[in-house]
Design a protein around this motif. Sequence first.
Motif, PDB file in Angstrom:
ATOM      1  N   VAL A  34      -4.005 -37.937-101.426  1.00 39.12           N
ATOM      2  CA  VAL A  34      -3.993 -38.252-102.849  1.00 39.12           C
ATOM      3  C   VAL A  34      -4.935 -39.415-103.145  1.00 39.12           C
ATOM      4  N   HIS A  35      -5.110 -39.706-104.421  1.00 38.39           N
ATOM      5  CA  HIS A  35      -5.821 -40.902-104.865  1.00 38.39           C
ATOM      6  C   HIS A  35      -4.802 -42.001-105.164  1.00 38.39           C
ATOM      7  N   ASP A  36      -5.281 -43.222-105.342  1.00 36.60           N
ATOM      8  CA  ASP A  36      -4.410 -44.371-105.569  1.00 36.60           C
ATOM      9  C   ASP A  36      -3.449 -44.190-106.740  1.00 36.60           C
ATOM     10  N   ASP A  37      -3.907 -43.590-107.830  1.00 40.10           N
ATOM     11  CA  ASP A  37      -3.029 -43.466-109.000  1.00 40.10           C
ATOM     12  C   ASP A  37      -1.803 -42.606-108.688  1.00 40.10           C
ATOM     13  N   GLU A  38      -2.005 -41.490-107.978  1.00 39.26           N
ATOM     14  CA  GLU A  38      -0.874 -40.646-107.604  1.00 39.26           C
ATOM     15  C   GLU A  38      -0.009 -41.325-106.550  1.00 39.26           C
ATOM     16  N   MET A  39      -0.635 -42.044-105.620  1.00 37.62           N
ATOM     17  CA  MET A  39       0.132 -42.763-104.599  1.00 37.62           C
ATOM     18  C   MET A  39       1.015 -43.824-105.255  1.00 37.62           C
ATOM     19  N   ALA A  40       0.489 -44.526-106.249  1.00 37.77           N
ATOM     20  CA  ALA A  40       1.291 -45.534-106.948  1.00 37.77           C
ATOM     21  C   ALA A  40       2.499 -44.883-107.625  1.00 37.77           C
ATOM     22  N   GLN A  41       2.289 -43.726-108.200  1.00 41.64           N
ATOM     23  CA  GLN A  41       3.378 -43.003-108.860  1.00 41.64           C
ATOM     24  C   GLN A  41       4.448 -42.581-107.833  1.00 41.64           C
ATOM     25  N   ILE A  42       4.017 -42.037-106.708  1.00 47.22           N
ATOM     26  CA  ILE A  42       4.956 -41.630-105.654  1.00 47.22           C
ATOM     27  C   ILE A  42       5.703 -42.848-105.116  1.00 47.22           C
ATOM     28  N   ASN A  43       4.997 -43.938-104.903  1.00 51.30           N
ATOM     29  CA  ASN A  43       5.594 -45.163-104.384  1.00 51.30           C
ATOM     30  C   ASN A  43       6.647 -45.701-105.352  1.00 51.30           C
ATOM     31  N   GLU A  44       6.345 -45.661-106.633  1.00 57.98           N
ATOM     32  CA  GLU A  44       7.311 -46.150-107.625  1.00 57.98           C
ATOM     33  C   GLU A  44       8.533 -45.229-107.702  1.00 57.98           C
ATOM     34  N   GLU A  45       8.298 -43.932-107.684  1.00 62.69           N
ATOM     35  CA  GLU A  45       9.410 -42.971-107.780  1.00 62.69           C
ATOM     36  C   GLU A  45      10.316 -42.994-106.553  1.00 62.69           C
ATOM     37  N   THR A  46       9.755 -43.223-105.378  1.00 64.92           N
ATOM     38  CA  THR A  46      10.547 -43.123-104.151  1.00 64.92           C
ATOM     39  C   THR A  46      11.012 -44.464-103.594  1.00 64.92           C
ATOM     40  N   ARG A  47      10.286 -45.547-103.920  1.00 59.89           N
ATOM     41  CA  ARG A  47      10.620 -46.846-103.343  1.00 59.89           C
ATOM     42  C   ARG A  47      10.782 -47.942-104.392  1.00 59.89           C
ATOM     43  N   ALA A  48      10.599 -47.586-105.663  1.00 63.97           N
ATOM     44  CA  ALA A  48      10.685 -48.544-106.771  1.00 63.97           C
ATOM     45  C   ALA A  48       9.692 -49.698-106.608  1.00 63.97           C
ATOM     46  N   ILE A  49       8.526 -49.379-106.050  1.00 61.96           N
ATOM     47  CA  ILE A  49       7.449 -50.358-105.905  1.00 61.96           C
ATOM     48  C   ILE A  49       6.290 -49.863-106.753  1.00 61.96           C
ATOM     49  N   ALA A  50       5.959 -50.609-107.779  1.00 59.45           N
ATOM     50  CA  ALA A  50       4.982 -50.169-108.781  1.00 59.45           C
ATOM     51  C   ALA A  50       3.559 -50.541-108.401  1.00 59.45           C
ATOM     52  N   LYS A  51       3.115 -50.055-107.257  1.00 56.34           N
ATOM     53  CA  LYS A  51       1.719 -50.244-106.838  1.00 56.34           C
ATOM     54  C   LYS A  51       1.387 -49.175-105.809  1.00 56.34           C
ATOM     55  N   THR A  52       0.093 -49.014-105.571  1.00 60.70           N
ATOM     56  CA  THR A  52      -0.339 -48.047-104.566  1.00 60.70           C
ATOM     57  C   THR A  52      -0.087 -48.606-103.175  1.00 60.70           C
ATOM     58  N   THR A  53      -0.199 -47.744-102.192  1.00 58.14           N
ATOM     59  CA  THR A  53      -0.080 -48.136-100.790  1.00 58.14           C
ATOM     60  C   THR A  53      -0.936 -47.182 -99.965  1.00 58.14           C
ATOM     61  N   ASP A  54      -1.063 -47.444 -98.696  1.00 59.37           N
ATOM     62  CA  ASP A  54      -1.948 -46.635 -97.856  1.00 59.37           C
ATOM     63  C   ASP A  54      -1.315 -45.340 -97.368  1.00 59.37           C
ATOM     64  N   VAL A  55      -0.065 -45.420 -96.887  1.00 62.23           N
ATOM     65  CA  VAL A  55       0.589 -44.240 -96.321  1.00 62.23           C
ATOM     66  C   VAL A  55       2.091 -44.308 -96.579  1.00 62.23           C
ATOM     67  N   LEU A  56       2.664 -43.169 -96.900  1.00 64.85           N
ATOM     68  CA  LEU A  56       4.109 -43.030 -97.056  1.00 64.85           C
ATOM     69  C   LEU A  56       4.568 -41.866 -96.186  1.00 64.85           C
ATOM     70  N   SER A  57       5.779 -41.971 -95.669  1.00 67.68           N
ATOM     71  CA  SER A  57       6.333 -40.935 -94.798  1.00 67.68           C
ATOM     72  C   SER A  57       7.694 -40.509 -95.305  1.00 67.68           C
ATOM     73  N   PHE A  58       7.932 -39.208 -95.237  1.00 69.33           N
ATOM     74  CA  PHE A  58       9.191 -38.649 -95.694  1.00 69.33           C
ATOM     75  C   PHE A  58       9.719 -37.676 -94.649  1.00 69.33           C
ATOM     76  N   PRO A  59      10.643 -38.125 -93.781  1.00 69.02           N
ATOM     77  CA  PRO A  59      11.202 -37.224 -92.775  1.00 69.02           C
ATOM     78  C   PRO A  59      12.110 -36.182 -93.432  1.00 69.02           C
ATOM     79  N   TYR A  60      12.151 -34.990 -92.845  1.00 68.46           N
ATOM     80  CA  TYR A  60      13.022 -33.918 -93.312  1.00 68.46           C
ATOM     81  C   TYR A  60      14.204 -33.802 -92.364  1.00 68.46           C
TER      82      TYR A  60
END
Length: 140
Positions: A34-60
């Motif tokens: 993804v690009h930073d804008d989508e990463m920031a959105q995912i980060n905020e939705e999943t971790r309540a952190i309103a900024k972009t980040t480099d990598v996120l992991s979601f185990p199943y």
Amino acid sequence: MIDIDNRTDTTIETSLLERIAQSLSDRDVELILVHDDEMAQINEETRAIAKTTDVLSFPYADMPGVPLGSIVISEDFVKRGAQEYGHSEDDERALLFIHGMLHILGYDHEVDNGEMRVKESELIKAFDLPESLIVRTEES
């Protein structure tokens, strides 16, 4: 096998990532770029952190036929990291992928006694990659 959902215009080479994934698990992994804008959105939705980040992991869940998890990588971070540290985007992406895979596998550098750093270092040497995210973070 890596199932790639590339939401960017970046074309990537996957053979190194496939080798890394296979060295750690025989289960499939989803990789989302993804690009930073989508990463920031995912980060905020999943971790309540309103900024972009480099990598996120979601185990199943550990169930037959279910992928190991999803790794989301910001291609904007890949480009900046490669430029800042003077190595290729493929190497930077591989470092982020390793970091994400280890988190999916249950490693957590924020609470462990260095186990994730040791495993990351072993993988970096095995795949002839530059220094790791954990090392860079510890040195800054």
